[in-house]
Design an enzyme around this catalytic site. Structure first.
Site, mmCIF file in Angstrom:
data_model
loop_
_atom_site.group_PDB
_atom_site.id
_atom_site.type_symbol
_atom_site.label_atom_id
_atom_site.label_comp_id
_atom_site.label_asym_id
_atom_site.label_seq_id
_atom_site.Cartn_x
_atom_site.Cartn_y
_atom_site.Cartn_z
ATOM 1 N N CYS A 79 0.824 -1.214 0.000
ATOM 2 C CA CYS A 79 0.000 0.000 0.000
ATOM 3 C C CYS A 79 0.864 1.272 0.000
ATOM 4 O O CYS A 79 1.419 1.635 -1.014
ATOM 5 C CB CYS A 79 -0.978 -0.035 1.166
ATOM 6 N N HIS A 170 -4.173 -4.911 0.812
ATOM 7 C CA HIS A 170 -3.706 -5.426 2.106
ATOM 8 C C HIS A 170 -3.891 -6.940 2.166
ATOM 9 O O HIS A 170 -5.005 -7.426 2.389
ATOM 10 C CB HIS A 170 -4.458 -4.760 3.251
ATOM 11 N N GLU A 172 -2.910 -8.883 4.465
ATOM 12 C CA GLU A 172 -2.935 -9.364 5.846
ATOM 13 C C GLU A 172 -4.326 -9.452 6.449
ATOM 14 O O GLU A 172 -4.517 -10.088 7.485
ATOM 15 C CB GLU A 172 -2.041 -8.468 6.725
#
Length: 512
Positions: A79, A170, A172
């Site tokens: 990002c 993202h 995660e």
């Protein structure tokens, strides 16, 4: 020594999730502020740059030299990190023409090492207001989405010595369905990390390290009965035996019968523990104090005083043991400078400075769920490992307003009923943390034919992984009704029970 991945934190709310995802692959990783130089030790195999609330076009945005890092190790820029790489390599980053937040789906995937086994249509999570408008010369797009022409890209071999990848989503968060696979591809196939960081390896390495660090010197440690201090003490005890001296202080703010039960449990663990009854000292100092931060500071100060007095009775103690865990460490370091104090931290404040001892913190780089796994590897009973977290100031911050011995006893009784019902109904293990709060209000009630004017308690139960965020637990109405009835019928002084349905954020788990 285990292989390691370093995560440079640019202030993203998701940084800890990157670490958790990698740890769950049995690969060790650490988080450090992006402003701190990278220590290129032999065990370090790769670097991940996190997202950030900053824009790369802000004058005060952090801007470490990504190429310099990639000349040493493989890099994955996430990002903000991706946008910073694009900018530093000669590309263009600017405001998105439309909001890029929420679910998106990858398209035009190039089956490079990073995206191996990930197919077109894979859902990812976007959260950024800037976007890459022009890639640097020679850089290759390896994935797009329906609205973003550059969702993932890689630098050419001529740009940096090691592989350098970047993604504008993202991986995660759970909304990115193949995010864990992407992280695995990076840390195993690109960085070459071995997946050998396990509870067993952690125990062995930690015990050996403590043996080498402490030798035949003495360690003193305060125990609370909670998971962290118990596991930490057991690790230290395994390394140095009875050269560990443990002190368990009863501040009068523990749960019902907790002092006696915990001391008995520590006896079974073989820990050399002294119990100190300091209830009246705490009640006296807390009398009339209503301010939450004021109560926390009094409880913290008195705890340090009592602990230090007991520790001073021991001769030639060189080390102070603490059950500090990784979220405590991370939250004490801010990318933005000094963090705002939400609440004073009871566990890590004060003692090291006052006692002039070296610290032994065996759990310093573990998350709460990892602490429990290590505890099971050590053979610690679930009476300790399955216990809900309990705040350092104890019931002192679950009694809103001034604390008194009478209020503590009321709350202990009500809380014991609530927790026992959770256990009996099989709900205790489904809840991350539960507790009862005594409110500073009295209300009218009816008991038999008599009018009462008594206290109200609030029941709190949340689900969470590590307490950083939490949702209120959807306990069955029938269960709550039975708990309410039993509290009102058996605890004289309480005639009303309410249930807290606030999540964190915006609320905190504790009320004070």
């Amino acid at each position: 020594m285990n292989d390691k991945i370093l995560i440079l934190d640019f202030g993203s709310q998701y940084t800890q999730l990157i670490a958790r995802g990698i740890r769950e692959l049995n690969i060790y990783c650490e988080i450090q502020p992006c402003t701190k130089p990278v220590n290129y030790e032999p065990s370090l195999k790769g670097v991940i740059l996190s997202g950030s609330p900053f824009s790369v076009n802000d004058n005060n945005a952090p801007k470490p030299d990504i190429k310099a890092i990639a000349d040493k190790l493989p890099v994955l820029a996430v990002c903000y990190g991706a946008q910073l790489l694009a900018q530093q390599a000669g590309g263009e980053v600017g405001k998105s023409t439309h909001r890029e937040y929420g679910r998106a789906h990858l398209q035009n995937i190039v089956q490079d090492k990073l995206l191996a086994t990930i197919n077109n249509g894979s859902q990812v999570w976007m959260s950024h207001s800037d976007t890459i408008k022009k890639l640097p010369d020679g850089f290759d797009v390896i994935a797009t989405t329906e609205s973003i022409p550059v969702a993932a890209f890689k630098a050419p071999a001529s740009y940096a010595v090691n592989p350098l990848y970047a993604i504008q989503f993202h991986p995660e968060v759970t909304h990115s369905t193949d995010g864990r696979q992407l992280l695995k591809n990076f840390v195993t196939d690109i960085c070459g990390c071995k997946q050998d960081w396990t509870p067993a390896s952690f125990v062995h390495e930690t015990v050996e390290r403590i043996k080498n660090e402490v030798g035949n010197k003495k360690v003193v440690m305060a125990l609370s009965g909670g998971v962290d201090s118990t596991v930490a003490a057991t690790l230290i005890h395994r390394a140095i035996g009875d050269n560990l001296y443990c002190i368990f202080v009863d501040n009068g703010l523990l749960r019902k019968n907790e002092f006696e039960q915990v001391l008995e449990g520590y006896k079974h663990l073989g820990l050399n523990t002294k119990g100190v009854d300091a209830k009246q000292l705490f009640y006296k100092e807390l009398a009339g104090v209503s301010d939450p931060e004021g109560k926390r500071k009094i409880i913290g100060r008195l705890f340090i005083d009592v602990f230090q007095e007991e520790a001073n009775k021991l001769k030639d103690v060189s080390f102070l043991g603490q059950g500090t865990i990784y979220p405590d460490v991370i939250e004490s370091v801010s990318v933005h400078g000094p963090s705002q104090t939400i609440k004073s931290h009871h566990n890590v404040g004060g003692l090291p400075e006052k006692m002039h001892m070296s610290l032994v913190e065996p759990l310093r780089y573990l998350f709460k769920d990892e602490v429990r796994k290590v505890g099971r590897e050590l053979g610690i009973d679930d009476i300790f490992l399955a216990r809900h977290p309990f705040p350092g100031p104890g019931l002192g911050i679950r009694i809103l307003g001034a604390v008194s011995e009478e209020k503590v006893k009321l709350l202990q009784e009500a809380d014991a009923i609530y927790v026992q019902h959770l256990r009996d109904s099989g709900l205790y293990s489904q809840v991350w943390q539960a507790g009862t709060i005594l409110l500073p209000v009295q209300s009218v009630g009816v008991m038999g034919d008599e009018r009462t004017y008594e206290y109200t308690v609030a029941l709190r139960a949340v689900t969470s992984v590590d307490g950083m965020t939490a949702d209120w637990a959807h306990l069955p109405h029938e269960f709550l009704g039975k708990v309410s009835s039993d509290i009102c019928n058996h605890v004289k002084g309480i005639n009303r029970v309410v249930y807290d349905i606030s999540s964190k954020p915006p609320a905190t788990i504790e009320w004070e």
